[in-house]
Design a protein around this motif. Structure first.
Motif, PDB file in Angstrom:
ATOM      1  N   LYS A   6     -13.193 -12.073 -18.457  1.00 28.96           N
ATOM      2  CA  LYS A   6     -13.282 -10.736 -19.226  1.00 28.96           C
ATOM      3  C   LYS A   6     -14.251  -9.700 -18.338  1.00 28.96           C
ATOM      4  CE  LYS A   6     -17.428 -12.604 -21.814  1.00 28.96           C
ATOM      5  NZ  LYS A   6     -17.711 -13.113 -23.090  1.00 28.96           N
ATOM      6  N   GLU A   7     -14.911 -10.357 -17.429  1.00 26.07           N
ATOM      7  CA  GLU A   7     -15.671  -9.034 -16.640  1.00 26.07           C
ATOM      8  C   GLU A   7     -14.759  -8.295 -15.664  1.00 26.07           C
ATOM      9  OE1 GLU A   7     -18.877 -10.533 -14.190  1.00 26.07           O
ATOM     10  OE2 GLU A   7     -18.809 -12.539 -15.091  1.00 26.07           O
ATOM     11  N   VAL A   8     -13.563  -8.816 -15.621  1.00 29.27           N
ATOM     12  CA  VAL A   8     -12.832  -7.987 -14.614  1.00 29.27           C
ATOM     13  C   VAL A   8     -11.609  -7.478 -15.406  1.00 29.27           C
ATOM     14  CG1 VAL A   8     -13.434  -9.327 -12.275  1.00 29.27           C
ATOM     15  CG2 VAL A   8     -11.340 -10.189 -13.834  1.00 29.27           C
ATOM     16  N   LEU A   9     -11.439  -7.445 -16.518  1.00 29.50           N
ATOM     17  CA  LEU A   9     -10.237  -7.106 -17.383  1.00 29.50           C
ATOM     18  C   LEU A   9     -10.393  -5.548 -17.559  1.00 29.50           C
ATOM     19  CD1 LEU A   9      -9.369  -9.946 -19.929  1.00 29.50           C
ATOM     20  CD2 LEU A   9      -8.150  -9.086 -17.681  1.00 29.50           C
TER      21      LEU A   9
ATOM     22  N   ASP B  62       0.931  -1.391   0.276  1.00 30.46           N
ATOM     23  CA  ASP B  62       0.118  -0.079  -0.154  1.00 30.46           C
ATOM     24  C   ASP B  62       0.827   1.285  -0.142  1.00 30.46           C
ATOM     25  OD1 ASP B  62       0.843  -0.199   2.650  1.00 30.46           O
ATOM     26  OD2 ASP B  62      -1.015   0.258   3.504  1.00 30.46           O
ATOM     27  N   ARG B  63       2.195   1.207  -0.174  1.00 32.01           N
ATOM     28  CA  ARG B  63       3.122   2.325   0.201  1.00 32.01           C
ATOM     29  C   ARG B  63       3.884   2.212  -1.338  1.00 32.01           C
ATOM     30  NH1 ARG B  63       5.347   3.926   4.871  1.00 32.01           N
ATOM     31  NH2 ARG B  63       6.205   5.769   3.370  1.00 32.01           N
ATOM     32  N   GLN B  64       3.647   1.412  -2.097  1.00 30.24           N
ATOM     33  CA  GLN B  64       4.478   1.360  -3.488  1.00 30.24           C
ATOM     34  C   GLN B  64       3.890   2.201  -4.582  1.00 30.24           C
ATOM     35  OE1 GLN B  64       6.464  -2.697  -4.402  1.00 30.24           O
ATOM     36  NE2 GLN B  64       4.176  -3.115  -4.675  1.00 30.24           N
ATOM     37  N   LEU B  65       2.813   2.717  -4.657  1.00 32.63           N
ATOM     38  CA  LEU B  65       2.298   3.739  -5.565  1.00 32.63           C
ATOM     39  C   LEU B  65       3.280   4.998  -5.153  1.00 32.63           C
ATOM     40  CD1 LEU B  65       0.954   4.698  -7.638  1.00 32.63           C
ATOM     41  CD2 LEU B  65      -1.188   5.090  -6.187  1.00 32.63           C
ATOM     42  N   GLU B  66       3.196   5.237  -3.919  1.00 35.54           N
ATOM     43  CA  GLU B  66       3.787   6.642  -3.313  1.00 35.54           C
ATOM     44  C   GLU B  66       5.256   6.644  -3.737  1.00 35.54           C
ATOM     45  OE1 GLU B  66       4.679   8.880   1.050  1.00 35.54           O
ATOM     46  OE2 GLU B  66       3.850   6.781   0.774  1.00 35.54           O
TER      47      GLU B  66
ATOM     48  N   ASN C 138      -5.022  -2.811  -4.826  1.00 30.66           N
ATOM     49  CA  ASN C 138      -6.173  -2.963  -5.621  1.00 30.66           C
ATOM     50  C   ASN C 138      -5.634  -2.714  -6.955  1.00 30.66           C
ATOM     51  OD1 ASN C 138      -6.600   0.238  -6.428  1.00 30.66           O
ATOM     52  ND2 ASN C 138      -6.764   0.179  -4.128  1.00 30.66           N
ATOM     53  N   SER C 139      -6.581  -3.018  -8.070  1.00 29.74           N
ATOM     54  CA  SER C 139      -6.157  -2.960  -9.522  1.00 29.74           C
ATOM     55  C   SER C 139      -5.902  -1.616 -10.066  1.00 29.74           C
ATOM     56  CB  SER C 139      -7.033  -3.799 -10.143  1.00 29.74           C
ATOM     57  OG  SER C 139      -7.013  -5.167 -10.032  1.00 29.74           O
ATOM     58  N   ARG C 140      -6.910  -0.622  -9.516  1.00 27.93           N
ATOM     59  CA  ARG C 140      -6.598   0.905  -9.677  1.00 27.93           C
ATOM     60  C   ARG C 140      -5.439   1.232  -9.544  1.00 27.93           C
ATOM     61  NH1 ARG C 140      -6.837   5.192  -7.111  1.00 27.93           N
ATOM     62  NH2 ARG C 140      -7.368   4.201  -5.213  1.00 27.93           N
ATOM     63  N   GLU C 141      -4.872   0.909  -8.340  1.00 25.94           N
ATOM     64  CA  GLU C 141      -3.326   1.490  -7.991  1.00 25.94           C
ATOM     65  C   GLU C 141      -2.417   0.749  -8.609  1.00 25.94           C
ATOM     66  OE1 GLU C 141      -2.949   1.781  -4.126  1.00 25.94           O
ATOM     67  OE2 GLU C 141      -4.381   3.343  -3.669  1.00 25.94           O
ATOM     68  N   ALA C 142      -2.609  -0.307  -8.962  1.00 29.24           N
ATOM     69  CA  ALA C 142      -1.658  -1.204  -9.935  1.00 29.24           C
ATOM     70  C   ALA C 142      -1.488  -0.470 -11.125  1.00 29.24           C
ATOM     71  CB  ALA C 142      -1.887  -2.649  -9.546  1.00 29.24           C
ATOM     72  N   ARG C 143      -2.804  -0.389 -11.751  1.00 30.12           N
ATOM     73  CA  ARG C 143      -2.656   0.152 -13.144  1.00 30.12           C
ATOM     74  C   ARG C 143      -1.885   1.620 -13.275  1.00 30.12           C
ATOM     75  NH1 ARG C 143      -7.489  -0.572 -13.801  1.00 30.12           N
ATOM     76  NH2 ARG C 143      -7.176  -2.830 -14.745  1.00 30.12           N
TER      77      ARG C 143
ATOM     78  N   ILE D 214      -7.334 -11.948  -9.187  1.00 27.60           N
ATOM     79  CA  ILE D 214      -7.787 -11.878  -7.882  1.00 27.60           C
ATOM     80  C   ILE D 214      -9.035 -11.120  -7.553  1.00 27.60           C
ATOM     81  CG2 ILE D 214      -6.855 -10.547  -5.867  1.00 27.60           C
ATOM     82  CD1 ILE D 214      -3.940 -11.186  -6.529  1.00 27.60           C
ATOM     83  N   ASP D 215      -9.104 -10.055  -8.449  1.00 30.93           N
ATOM     84  CA  ASP D 215     -10.517  -9.610  -8.403  1.00 30.93           C
ATOM     85  C   ASP D 215     -11.549 -10.415  -8.730  1.00 30.93           C
ATOM     86  OD1 ASP D 215      -9.203  -6.972  -8.034  1.00 30.93           O
ATOM     87  OD2 ASP D 215      -9.266  -6.412 -10.168  1.00 30.93           O
ATOM     88  N   ALA D 216     -11.437 -11.214  -9.804  1.00 29.66           N
ATOM     89  CA  ALA D 216     -12.396 -12.227 -10.073  1.00 29.66           C
ATOM     90  C   ALA D 216     -12.644 -13.087  -8.777  1.00 29.66           C
ATOM     91  CB  ALA D 216     -11.885 -13.130 -11.281  1.00 29.66           C
ATOM     92  N   CYS D 217     -11.784 -13.520  -7.948  1.00 28.83           N
ATOM     93  CA  CYS D 217     -11.695 -14.325  -6.826  1.00 28.83           C
ATOM     94  C   CYS D 217     -12.800 -13.548  -5.883  1.00 28.83           C
ATOM     95  CB  CYS D 217     -10.545 -14.845  -6.296  1.00 28.83           C
ATOM     96  SG  CYS D 217      -9.520 -16.044  -7.201  1.00 28.83           S
TER      97      CYS D 217
END
Length: 722
Positions: A719-722, A450-454, A477-482, A703-706
């Motif tokens: 494909k729902e989570v891509l 949770d500190r990597q984006l910073e 979460n995927s948003r910050e990863a993207r 992971i989001d799909a899980c």
């Protein structure tokens, strides 16, 4: 009194340095005045390095300085007629082995300057010595280059490290050829089985003076020596020149089972070649690491094949060897006996890596190892000083020969302590200060995700940063990863993710089996984990814990092995041991593929009811196909004990047999060599990292799909989570 000591003594009229490690009963002795020779090393009461009767022998007897201890060679071995050419200049070395040869150079006999010695807990006992050509006009006459050598012998944690730093301080590129000639003490008396194991790739045909006759090839020796040959049968004054397998763990071993110990000698891959030699003047055997093959500058073969190379003005070469003993390690002898039994009894089990390679065309000693970058000296800045950085990243980087130059952490004192322990020269007060350090080329992040984006937001502003290795998960979460991936791509920075289970040796080997079709079309894949985690404190503010932080290894491995699924189904319950609120303590998830393959993992972090009951902790996996089956275990649950992961497989292509390849490397910490290596290769070549950030977004999507499946109680289309 501390564990380590270093002292200056007088022996046979010479000043020597004695390094001690009382905890491992290790004593190393070196003599700077005669070639800076490590003339004695004892461990656990065993003589490891063959010692001369008297130090006067080294100085007074002809060639004695090259016959005992650990001579330092520049150049290694012979040069025909003492002459060669490099960059249009002809060099004429003195003929010190009349009538036709120059042998081993003059560093072996000259005096070295003792720079410093000392001992500290956490750093070990050390002695540093220096030699410079510029201080020897007679040597500059035939080799007119101001090359300096700084060698540090360091006794730490029961291992003796020889750290060589060689710098061209002159104005011209100089020919470079370096080697070592340790004489290991070997009891050849009747009744002893002395087994030698070398991770060889091929063998160079040579004369009895080690001159190359033709280019190398795979031979009976290069195959058999990987599993072990009996040194008692090695010819006296015989020699063999081998290319090391750069993909294998570079450890040579001499096992002496009757005496209950093994000599282990690890080389970094700056030494692509080893010369084997059995002398006739003592009970010893030499495993000589070289940077080039004998007389390489006079050979008609490509320099990248022979190691003929130069060292540029201002360039530094770092080379390391490590020496220790393994008590009561009879593995080589046991493997040999097992193989003999297998051959004689026509057993239905194959354990020999070379035997499997001959039958099925897979060299498991090679496929489990990461491909290394050509350049290993990228300057790495490390962010974090916890267990994963201290005991995994930095240990793996040291073994691989990588170059961490700075560290920072949330707590300065912790970073300073790790820097002292792992030999990192610079400690920054803050991670921001480290990121802005213009010396840093590669950023290695071991902060909570949770500190990597910073950190990445600051790093992409720095023109000197060329690559970033992030922890898994890439973000919470995927948003910050993207956002991390987009920022790095926009800045032209290579970003990779430390999904290190891809470099677990059994998973790497399984991938090779699948890629070669030995199992046929996969039908079912399973992972079963029974393990008790230590949840990091930062996770208490999140409700998604197991799948995102532990199961991610299994999910990413499924993608590595089989690709993206079509559908994902997951269920979970809370873990009774974990007291903070969470969704997933115990989890089970299944990936379904278009081929009808099902890949499922059961992640059980309860695993043990507690005191008063016995533990049964393990990780197992299994893959079944139309033409074969593979099973394996992951050695990680026994950490810090070094337990290799295992693999056994059977296939129609070699029917009636179970094949069980073997290796000594382990997931933690050895796999961390691979995650950094794949990033450095990408920086070097301009390609996408093997575990690149863009690809890892699809692991995050799985992971989001899980979690979506758990929340909605249904199967989720990928494909729902891509």
């Amino acid at each position: 009194m501390g564990r380590y000591s270093a002292e200056l003594r007088n022996q046979d009229g010479f000043s020597i340095i004695v390094l001690k490690d009382s905890a491992s009963d290790s004593i190393a002795k070196l003599i700077p005045a005669v070639g800076n020779n490590l003339f004695s090393f004892q461990q656990g009461g065993h003589e490891v390095i063959r010692t001369p009767i008297s130090l006067q022998t080294l100085q007074n007897e002809t060639f004695a300085c090259s016959k005992y201890g650990t001579p330092i060679l520049f150049p290694p071995n012979r040069v025909r007629n003492g002459t060669y050419s490099f960059n249009g200049r002809t060099y004429q070395l003195p003929i010190n082995e009349p009538p036709h040869f120059h042998l081993h150079g003059e560093l072996i006999s000259r005096g070295w300057h003792l720079v410093e010695f000392g001992a500290l807990d956490g750093i070990g006992a050390w002695a540093k010595s220096r030699f410079s050509f510029s201080e020897h006009p007679d040597m500059m006459d035939y080799y007119p280059h101001a090359i300096s050598f700084t060698i540090t012998y360091r006794l730490l944690d029961g291992k003796l490290h020889m750290e060589s730093s060689i710098v061209n301080e002159g104005a011209d590129e100089a020919p470079f050829a370096y080697g070592l000639h340790p004489y290991f003490s070997v009891p050849y008396e009747s009744g002893n089985n002395v087994m030698l194991q070398v991770p060889a790739k091929d063998e160079w045909p040579v004369t009895n003076q080690a001159f190359v006759i033709e280019q190398p090839s795979v031979t009976g020796l290069s195959l058999s020596i990987r599993d072990g040959i009996d040194l008692v049968n090695y010819p006296v004054l015989g020699c063999s020149l081998l290319t090391m397998d750069q993909a294998a763990k570079p450890i040579c071993r001499i096992a002496i089972p009757q005496r209950g110990y093994t000599i282990a000698y690890q080389l970094d891959d700056s030494f692509p070649y080893v010369l084997l030699f059995r002398p006739d003047w003592d009970d010893a055997f030499s495993i000589e690491p070289y940077t080039y093959v004998t007389d390489a500058f006079n050979l008609p073969y490509p320099s990248e094949r022979t190691g003929a190379q130069g060292i540029r003005p201002g360039e530094e070469r770092r080379l390391t060897t490590t020496l220790w003993t393994e008590q009561s390690n009879l593995k080589i002898e046991e493997d040999r006996i097992m193989q003999q039994s297998t051959d004689s009894n026509n057993s239905n089990t194959s354990n020999s890596n070379s035997g499997i390679a001959e039958k099925l065309g897979i060299d498991f000693s090679t496929v489990i190892k990461p491909e290394m970058p050509q350049r290993k000296d990228y300057r790495i800045g490390c962010i974090g000083s916890g267990f994963i950085m201290r005991d995994c990243h930095l240990v793996a980087y040291r073994d691989a020969g990588f170059n961490p130059v700075a560290i920072a952490s949330r707590t300065y004192d912790n970073a300073k302590e790790v820097a002292e322990l792992r030999g990192i020269p610079k400690v920054h007060r803050t991670w921001e200060e480290l990121v802005r350090d213009p010396e840093i080329e590669i950023l290695d992040i071991a902060f909570p995700p949770d500190r990597q984006l910073e950190v990445v937001r600051e790093a992409v502003k720095q023109p000197h940063i060329r690559g970033i290795l992030c922890q898994k998960p890439l973000a919470m979460n995927s948003r910050e990863a993207r956002e991390i991936v987009d920022l790095c791509e926009a800045a032209g920075i290579k970003v990779a993710v430390n999904s290190n289970m891809r470099y677990d040796q059994s998973i790497r080997a399984l991938k090779a089996i699948l890629d070669r079709g030995l199992l046929g079309q996969p039908v079912l894949a399973t992972i079963e984990m029974r393990a008790i985690p230590h949840w990091q404190a930062f996770l208490q503010q999140y409700d998604q814990i197991e799948i995102l932080n532990m199961g991610i290894h299994h999910i990413d491995s499924f993608r590595y092995l089989f690709g993206d699924p079509e559908k994902v189904t997951a269920v979970a319950r809370r873990d009774p041991r974990t007291q903070f609120p969470h969704i997933d303590g115990i989890s089970q998830y299944t990936f379904q593929y278009a081929s009808e393959l099902m890949a499922t993992s059961l992640d059980d972090v309860w695993a043990w009811p507690g005191e008063g009951t016995e533990k049964d902790i393990y990780i197992k996996w299994r893959v079944e196909g139309l033409d074969g089956m593979a099973t394996g275990t992951i050695g990680w649950p026994t950490y810090p004990e070094r337990t290799p992961s295992t693999l056994a497989f059977t296939t129609r292509q070699a029917s009636g047999e179970w094949h069980r390849p073997q290796w000594d490397s382990v997931w933690f910490p050895d796999a961390f060599q691979g995650t950094m290596a794949q990033l450095l290769r990408a920086v070097e070549s301009g390609s996408e990292p093997e575990i690149g950030g863009r690809d890892n977004l699809r692991t995050m999507a799985a992971i989001d799909a899980c979690y979506k499946s758990i929340a909605e109680g249904r199967t989720v289309q990928f494909k729902e989570v891509l």
